[in-house]
Design a protein around this motif. Structure first.
Motif, PDB file in Angstrom:
ATOM      1  N   ALA A   1      30.034 -37.892 -12.147  1.00  0.00           N
ATOM      2  CA  ALA A   1      29.449 -35.731 -11.548  1.00  0.00           C
ATOM      3  C   ALA A   1      29.368 -35.894  -9.798  1.00  0.00           C
TER       4      ALA A   1
ATOM      5  N   ASN B   1      26.285 -25.973  -9.128  1.00  0.00           N
ATOM      6  CA  ASN B   1      26.524 -27.264 -11.482  1.00  0.00           C
ATOM      7  C   ASN B   1      26.178 -26.473 -12.276  1.00  0.00           C
TER       8      ASN B   1
ATOM      9  N   THR C   1      28.152 -30.811 -16.483  1.00  0.00           N
ATOM     10  CA  THR C   1      29.141 -31.391 -16.450  1.00  0.00           C
ATOM     11  C   THR C   1      29.644 -32.943 -17.263  1.00  0.00           C
TER      12      THR C   1
ATOM     13  N   ALA D   1      33.671 -30.687 -15.350  1.00  0.00           N
ATOM     14  CA  ALA D   1      32.027 -29.865 -14.649  1.00  0.00           C
ATOM     15  C   ALA D   1      33.235 -28.152 -14.386  1.00  0.00           C
TER      16      ALA D   1
END
Length: 125
Positions: free
Chosen positions: A56, A77, A80, A93
């Protein structure tokens, strides 16, 4: 004929890049794909990562650098996904990129993140 080949083979051996130590973390590449406007997909590949967080983090570093390349200062984000098989780790991701700090708790300041990635020797795009 054999004597002539020895110096050439010796030179070739000097140019060879040593392999990474067995078990060392290796960053094997980043694939970037613009999905729609400010939505970007990052696929990363690593060998010998210790945890999902390592994968990640690699994707996060890619997203931060990509945001800067595109002239944006922030990313958020969306999701992911991490998978591991036989010591090969992959991450998929999705991030949004923006010029202003996006709402949400999983936002990153691209400049700060890229600097942290460099400090930790994590490659970016």
């Amino acid at each position: 004929m054999r004597a002539a080949l020895l110096p050439i083979m010796a030179l070739a051996a000097c140019d060879a890049t040593p392999d990474a130590p067995s078990g060392a973390v290796r960053y094997d590449g980043i694939e970037t794909r613009l999905l729609d406007g400010d939505l970007v997909n990052f696929k990363v590949r690593m060998t010998n990562a210790a945890t999902n967080d390592d994968v990640a983090d690699y994707a996060k570093c890619a997203a931060a650098q990509y945001a800067l390349i595109r002239g944006f200062g922030f990313a958020r984000n969306v999701r992911t996904l991490v998978d591991e098989e036989g010591g090969i780790w992959t991450g998929d991701a999705v991030y949004t990129i923006s010029s202003a700090l996006p709402r949400g708790s999983r936002t990153i300041d691209a400049e700060v993140t890229v600097a942290e990635c460099a400090r930790r020797d994590i490659p970016t795009v």
